[in-house]
Design a protein around this motif. Structure first.
Motif, PDB file in Angstrom:
ATOM      1  N   PRO A 272       0.816  -1.228   0.000  1.00 26.81           N
ATOM      2  CA  PRO A 272       0.000   0.000   0.000  1.00 26.81           C
ATOM      3  C   PRO A 272       0.844   1.270   0.000  1.00 26.81           C
ATOM      4  N   LEU A 273       2.082   1.192   0.504  1.00 28.08           N
ATOM      5  CA  LEU A 273       2.963   2.357   0.495  1.00 28.08           C
ATOM      6  C   LEU A 273       3.262   2.790  -0.939  1.00 28.08           C
ATOM      7  N   VAL A 274       3.425   1.812  -1.828  1.00 32.53           N
ATOM      8  CA  VAL A 274       3.667   2.138  -3.238  1.00 32.53           C
ATOM      9  C   VAL A 274       2.465   2.882  -3.816  1.00 32.53           C
ATOM     10  N   GLY A 275       1.264   2.364  -3.536  1.00 24.76           N
ATOM     11  CA  GLY A 275       0.063   3.027  -4.033  1.00 24.76           C
ATOM     12  C   GLY A 275      -0.069   4.443  -3.518  1.00 24.76           C
ATOM     13  N   HIS A 276       0.267   4.647  -2.257  1.00 22.99           N
ATOM     14  CA  HIS A 276       0.184   5.993  -1.665  1.00 22.99           C
ATOM     15  C   HIS A 276       1.143   6.953  -2.357  1.00 22.99           C
ATOM     16  N   ILE A 277       2.386   6.518  -2.582  1.00 22.81           N
ATOM     17  CA  ILE A 277       3.377   7.399  -3.205  1.00 22.81           C
ATOM     18  C   ILE A 277       3.024   7.670  -4.664  1.00 22.81           C
ATOM     19  N   VAL A 278       2.497   6.659  -5.364  1.00 22.00           N
ATOM     20  CA  VAL A 278       2.086   6.864  -6.756  1.00 22.00           C
ATOM     21  C   VAL A 278       0.943   7.867  -6.822  1.00 22.00           C
ATOM     22  N   ARG A 279      -0.042   7.725  -5.934  1.00 21.20           N
ATOM     23  CA  ARG A 279      -1.161   8.697  -5.928  1.00 21.20           C
ATOM     24  C   ARG A 279      -0.654  10.102  -5.629  1.00 21.20           C
ATOM     25  N   GLU A 280       0.257  10.201  -4.700  1.00 24.47           N
ATOM     26  CA  GLU A 280       0.834  11.497  -4.350  1.00 24.47           C
ATOM     27  C   GLU A 280       1.562  12.103  -5.556  1.00 24.47           C
ATOM     28  N   THR A 281       2.282  11.260  -6.297  1.00 20.29           N
ATOM     29  CA  THR A 281       3.020  11.733  -7.469  1.00 20.29           C
ATOM     30  C   THR A 281       2.082  12.111  -8.604  1.00 20.29           C
ATOM     31  N   MET A 282       1.046  11.320  -8.838  1.00 13.51           N
ATOM     32  CA  MET A 282       0.114  11.596  -9.935  1.00 13.51           C
ATOM     33  C   MET A 282      -0.561  12.946  -9.784  1.00 13.51           C
ATOM     34  N   GLY A 283      -0.666  13.427  -8.546  1.00 14.74           N
ATOM     35  CA  GLY A 283      -1.280  14.731  -8.327  1.00 14.74           C
ATOM     36  C   GLY A 283      -0.392  15.887  -8.727  1.00 14.74           C
ATOM     37  N   ARG A 284       0.891  15.606  -9.046  1.00 20.09           N
ATOM     38  CA  ARG A 284       1.823  16.684  -9.373  1.00 20.09           C
ATOM     39  C   ARG A 284       2.397  16.568 -10.777  1.00 20.09           C
ATOM     40  N   VAL A 285       1.942  15.610 -11.555  1.00 24.00           N
ATOM     41  CA  VAL A 285       2.480  15.421 -12.897  1.00 24.00           C
ATOM     42  C   VAL A 285       1.350  15.530 -13.913  1.00 24.00           C
ATOM     43  N   PRO A 286       1.667  15.744 -15.216  1.00 25.71           N
ATOM     44  CA  PRO A 286       0.628  15.844 -16.248  1.00 25.71           C
ATOM     45  C   PRO A 286      -0.235  14.585 -16.305  1.00 25.71           C
ATOM     46  N   SER A 287      -1.442  14.757 -16.801  1.00 23.88           N
ATOM     47  CA  SER A 287      -2.412  13.656 -16.804  1.00 23.88           C
ATOM     48  C   SER A 287      -2.012  12.514 -17.733  1.00 23.88           C
ATOM     49  N   HIS A 288      -1.100  12.774 -18.698  1.00 22.19           N
ATOM     50  CA  HIS A 288      -0.724  11.705 -19.631  1.00 22.19           C
ATOM     51  C   HIS A 288       0.167  10.655 -18.986  1.00 22.19           C
ATOM     52  N   VAL A 289       0.767  10.962 -17.834  1.00 19.68           N
ATOM     53  CA  VAL A 289       1.701  10.023 -17.204  1.00 19.68           C
ATOM     54  C   VAL A 289       0.955   8.732 -16.860  1.00 19.68           C
ATOM     55  N   ASN A 290       1.550   7.615 -17.226  1.00 20.27           N
ATOM     56  CA  ASN A 290       0.915   6.310 -17.046  1.00 20.27           C
ATOM     57  C   ASN A 290       1.082   5.833 -15.603  1.00 20.27           C
ATOM     58  N   ARG A 291      -0.049   5.703 -14.899  1.00 22.95           N
ATOM     59  CA  ARG A 291      -0.013   5.263 -13.502  1.00 22.95           C
ATOM     60  C   ARG A 291       0.594   3.867 -13.367  1.00 22.95           C
TER      61      ARG A 291
END
Length: 296
Positions: free
Chosen positions: A19-38
């Motif tokens: 779950p730590l990975v999911g948390h950091i990915v969600r945190e990162t997705m909020g600061r990068v362009p929408s095209h970035v592949n989750r």
């Protein structure tokens, strides 16, 4: 948490901290362009988590969660850099140019010209334009931003009107033809990555290049696809690329002409044949292919 180097201890560290990975990915997705592949970021984060669990030494007195979070964030940053076509120096100068433009706009009360920005930065106007072009080519935009219609509008609704169906078929035809006219290696990258959903590493191995080069080829192909669609449907959205009359510009124009010629030929085909061509370009198609993005 104390780690052991046996399989059970490592597996426990990995599964309990996923779950730590999911948390950091969600945190990162909020600061990068929408095209970035989750999914790409998640894959990089999970790989880092596994490596962290295997290398963790509890005797150092650092909690595993903190150690793993550092490794995961580093891996995600590396993944973002690997798909960024612009170098760090280009990004750094772009930030400086943006700051200068903002400062000049505030003092002048209007948008500064390229010459004014260049003078304030101690650069030539050509250097300012070249840096802007580098950033523009590196910026990846969603297909939803490539035309005036969203991707959802390109797909048939439950009860499409005749006008919507005709528009959808035309746009789909242009996309199919644009993919078919890509240079061979770029076409392979688009088909394998977006439709077959093959990992970049496998595509790179087949083509005999690095993963980073596959990222660049993908971005280059998506730029061509976006511009081909816009050239046919919204010419005003097509941006000049490269030196007018230069080799790159002539290749782009030849590509646009080839797409237009293929479309003219396709217009004489029946809808059934067009649908068959669509399946051929996309084959082999995965049940849920990656979202097709285009580079700006």
């Amino acid at each position: 948490m104390t780690a052991t180097h046996d399989g059970l201890g490592v597996d426990h560290l990995i599964t309990s901290n996923m779950p730590l990975v999911g948390h950091i990915v969600r945190e990162t997705m909020g600061r990068v362009p929408s095209h970035v592949n989750r999914d790409d970021l998640t894959s990089a984060g999970l790989t880092a988590l596994v490596q962290a669990a295997q290398a963790f030494d509890a005797e150092r007195g650092v909690p595993f969660e903190r150690y793993a979070a550092t490794r995961i964030r580093g891996a995600i940053v590396d993944e973002l850099r690997s798909v960024d076509w612009a170098s760090r120096s280009v990004r750094r100068r772009a930030r400086d140019l943006d700051d200068t433009r903002s400062r000049l706009a505030s003092s002048l009360g209007r948008t500064p010209s390229v010459a004014e920005v260049a003078s304030a930065m101690g650069l030539s106007p050509d250097e300012v334009v070249a840096n802007d072009d580098d950033v523009s080519r590196a910026q990846v935009l969603s297909l939803q931003g490539a035309t005036t219609s969203s991707l959802d509008e390109l797909l048939p609704t439950q009860a499409p009107s005749p006008e919507q169906l005709v528009e959808h078929q035309e746009k789909l035809a242009y996309l199919v033809e644009a993919i078919a006219e890509l240079p061979e290696r770029l076409r392979v990258v688009v088909q394998d990555y977006f439709f077959a959903e093959r990992p970049m590493a496998d595509i790179a191995a087949d083509l005999g290049v690095t993963d980073s080069r596959i990222s660049q080829m993908r971005a280059e192909a998506l730029v061509l696809l976006r511009d081909a669609l816009n050239n046919a449907l919204e010419p005003s959205l097509v941006k000049q690329s490269g030196k007018p009359g230069g080799c790159a510009s002539r290749r782009r124009e030849a590509y646009f002409a080839a797409v237009a010629a293929r479309h003219a030929e396709g217009a004489r085909r029946s809808p059934q044949v067009t649908a068959q061509l669509s399946r051929q370009v996309a084959a082999p198609v995965a049940p849920a292919p990656r979202r097709l993005d285009v580079a700006g």
